[in-house]
Design a protein around this motif. Sequence first.
Motif, PDB file in Angstrom:
ATOM      1  N   VAL A  26      -5.936  36.854  26.977  1.00  0.00           N
ATOM      2  CA  VAL A  26      -5.647  35.988  25.755  1.00  0.00           C
ATOM      3  C   VAL A  26      -5.194  34.395  26.381  1.00  0.00           C
ATOM      4  CG1 VAL A  26      -4.233  35.477  23.755  1.00  0.00           C
ATOM      5  CG2 VAL A  26      -4.906  37.812  24.285  1.00  0.00           C
ATOM      6  N   ALA A  27      -4.437  34.427  27.197  1.00  0.00           N
ATOM      7  CA  ALA A  27      -4.219  32.959  27.646  1.00  0.00           C
ATOM      8  C   ALA A  27      -5.622  32.338  28.073  1.00  0.00           C
ATOM      9  CB  ALA A  27      -3.057  33.209  28.792  1.00  0.00           C
ATOM     10  N   ARG A  28      -6.387  33.102  29.126  1.00  0.00           N
ATOM     11  CA  ARG A  28      -7.519  32.715  29.590  1.00  0.00           C
ATOM     12  C   ARG A  28      -8.391  32.395  28.458  1.00  0.00           C
ATOM     13  NH1 ARG A  28      -8.834  32.604  34.387  1.00  0.00           N
ATOM     14  NH2 ARG A  28      -7.317  34.378  34.875  1.00  0.00           N
ATOM     15  N   GLN A  29      -8.560  32.826  27.575  1.00  0.00           N
ATOM     16  CA  GLN A  29      -9.366  32.822  26.223  1.00  0.00           C
ATOM     17  C   GLN A  29      -9.084  31.428  25.654  1.00  0.00           C
ATOM     18  OE1 GLN A  29      -9.116  36.080  23.430  1.00  0.00           O
ATOM     19  NE2 GLN A  29     -10.884  35.234  22.340  1.00  0.00           N
ATOM     20  N   HIS A  30      -7.607  31.315  25.446  1.00  0.00           N
ATOM     21  CA  HIS A  30      -7.154  30.033  24.745  1.00  0.00           C
ATOM     22  C   HIS A  30      -7.636  28.796  25.703  1.00  0.00           C
ATOM     23  CE1 HIS A  30      -4.795  27.194  22.804  1.00  0.00           C
ATOM     24  NE2 HIS A  30      -4.410  26.724  24.041  1.00  0.00           N
ATOM     25  N   TYR A  31      -7.611  28.749  26.893  1.00  0.00           N
ATOM     26  CA  TYR A  31      -8.386  27.500  27.923  1.00  0.00           C
ATOM     27  C   TYR A  31      -9.745  27.501  27.931  1.00  0.00           C
ATOM     28  CZ  TYR A  31      -3.167  27.054  28.684  1.00  0.00           C
ATOM     29  OH  TYR A  31      -1.827  27.050  28.538  1.00  0.00           O
ATOM     30  N   GLN A  32     -10.316  28.790  28.213  1.00  0.00           N
ATOM     31  CA  GLN A  32     -11.726  28.823  28.610  1.00  0.00           C
ATOM     32  C   GLN A  32     -12.590  29.393  27.913  1.00  0.00           C
ATOM     33  OE1 GLN A  32     -10.704  30.610  32.440  1.00  0.00           O
ATOM     34  NE2 GLN A  32      -9.790  28.698  33.287  1.00  0.00           N
ATOM     35  N   ILE A 138       2.331  30.457  26.034  1.00  0.00           N
ATOM     36  CA  ILE A 138       1.489  30.861  26.959  1.00  0.00           C
ATOM     37  C   ILE A 138       1.495  30.494  28.705  1.00  0.00           C
ATOM     38  CG2 ILE A 138      -0.279  31.333  25.145  1.00  0.00           C
ATOM     39  CD1 ILE A 138      -2.054  29.279  26.193  1.00  0.00           C
ATOM     40  N   LEU A 139       1.134  31.002  29.361  1.00  0.00           N
ATOM     41  CA  LEU A 139       0.941  30.265  30.644  1.00  0.00           C
ATOM     42  C   LEU A 139       0.242  28.955  30.674  1.00  0.00           C
ATOM     43  CD1 LEU A 139      -0.182  33.300  33.048  1.00  0.00           C
ATOM     44  CD2 LEU A 139       1.948  32.240  32.942  1.00  0.00           C
ATOM     45  N   SER A 140       0.568  28.095  31.472  1.00  0.00           N
ATOM     46  CA  SER A 140      -0.174  26.920  31.670  1.00  0.00           C
ATOM     47  C   SER A 140      -1.594  27.387  32.348  1.00  0.00           C
ATOM     48  CB  SER A 140       0.683  26.025  32.601  1.00  0.00           C
ATOM     49  OG  SER A 140       0.591  26.422  33.922  1.00  0.00           O
ATOM     50  N   GLN A 141      -2.506  26.253  32.174  1.00  0.00           N
ATOM     51  CA  GLN A 141      -3.981  26.601  32.465  1.00  0.00           C
ATOM     52  C   GLN A 141      -3.857  26.724  34.120  1.00  0.00           C
ATOM     53  OE1 GLN A 141      -7.028  24.295  31.112  1.00  0.00           O
ATOM     54  NE2 GLN A 141      -8.704  25.569  32.401  1.00  0.00           N
ATOM     55  N   PRO A 142      -3.124  26.104  34.768  1.00  0.00           N
ATOM     56  CA  PRO A 142      -3.149  26.203  36.252  1.00  0.00           C
ATOM     57  C   PRO A 142      -2.563  27.341  36.494  1.00  0.00           C
ATOM     58  CG  PRO A 142      -2.333  23.912  35.877  1.00  0.00           C
ATOM     59  CD  PRO A 142      -2.543  24.599  34.650  1.00  0.00           C
ATOM     60  N   ASP A 143      -1.493  27.827  35.725  1.00  0.00           N
ATOM     61  CA  ASP A 143      -0.953  29.187  36.225  1.00  0.00           C
ATOM     62  C   ASP A 143      -1.900  30.435  35.799  1.00  0.00           C
ATOM     63  OD1 ASP A 143       1.517  28.598  37.440  1.00  0.00           O
ATOM     64  OD2 ASP A 143       2.611  28.444  35.582  1.00  0.00           O
ATOM     65  N   VAL A 144      -2.627  30.368  34.807  1.00  0.00           N
ATOM     66  CA  VAL A 144      -3.672  31.159  34.317  1.00  0.00           C
ATOM     67  C   VAL A 144      -4.574  31.514  35.479  1.00  0.00           C
ATOM     68  CG1 VAL A 144      -5.429  31.605  32.767  1.00  0.00           C
ATOM     69  CG2 VAL A 144      -3.272  31.035  31.877  1.00  0.00           C
ATOM     70  N   ASP A 145      -5.241  30.178  36.192  1.00  0.00           N
ATOM     71  CA  ASP A 145      -6.015  30.337  37.229  1.00  0.00           C
ATOM     72  C   ASP A 145      -5.430  30.754  38.498  1.00  0.00           C
ATOM     73  OD1 ASP A 145      -7.710  29.067  35.489  1.00  0.00           O
ATOM     74  OD2 ASP A 145      -7.222  26.810  36.278  1.00  0.00           O
ATOM     75  N   GLN A 146      -4.146  30.499  38.781  1.00  0.00           N
ATOM     76  CA  GLN A 146      -3.407  31.186  40.005  1.00  0.00           C
ATOM     77  C   GLN A 146      -3.377  32.595  39.834  1.00  0.00           C
ATOM     78  OE1 GLN A 146      -3.040  29.197  42.502  1.00  0.00           O
ATOM     79  NE2 GLN A 146      -2.208  30.960  43.761  1.00  0.00           N
ATOM     80  N   THR A 147      -2.827  33.015  38.669  1.00  0.00           N
ATOM     81  CA  THR A 147      -2.629  34.521  38.547  1.00  0.00           C
ATOM     82  C   THR A 147      -3.815  35.289  38.269  1.00  0.00           C
ATOM     83  OG1 THR A 147      -2.285  34.092  36.011  1.00  0.00           O
ATOM     84  CG2 THR A 147      -0.218  34.055  37.321  1.00  0.00           C
ATOM     85  N   GLY A 148      -4.785  34.791  37.911  1.00  0.00           N
ATOM     86  CA  GLY A 148      -6.240  35.352  38.012  1.00  0.00           C
ATOM     87  C   GLY A 148      -6.509  35.708  39.302  1.00  0.00           C
TER      88      GLY A 148
END
Length: 150
Positions: A26-32, A138-148
């Motif tokens: 869902v966080a990834r969906q929000h950003y990407q 939600i997670l910040s976009q850099p954290d979404v990328d990092q945790t992914g």
Amino acid sequence: MLNDYQKEFLDNLIRHKARFLIIGGVARQHYQGWHTKDLDILIDIDERREAIEAALQEWKRRYAIHTILDLAPPLALRPMVQMKFPDDLCPYQDRNGDVREIGPDNGVDVLTTLPGFAFADLYARGNDVIIDGIEVRILSQPDVDQTGKQ
């Protein structure tokens, strides 16, 4: 984006003033523009623990099928725990009052730890957004990328 079961779960956490972050798809969906069915939430088991416990107890009263919450107190609020709601098919009432059925793939995954990350740091870097009319962090976009990447 979110189904009514997921929205009800979020409303319950918010009503109890629990501290949590939306993570995962869902966080990834929000950003990407990612597509996901389930809702992943990271809860804060250090701060406002009582709020999390109250929210989960209320959820158990509403949905007795969630047997993971039958564990002896305290609830499974320790590091490295993942709770899946529902863990089997579960009837729920949507916002129109219709009874529907939901399975684990469309439910909510609650994590108490994200290995390699401190909740407080992730929360501080997070963003307040509105998803389907609900204000959440939600997670910040850099954290979404990092945790992914893990």
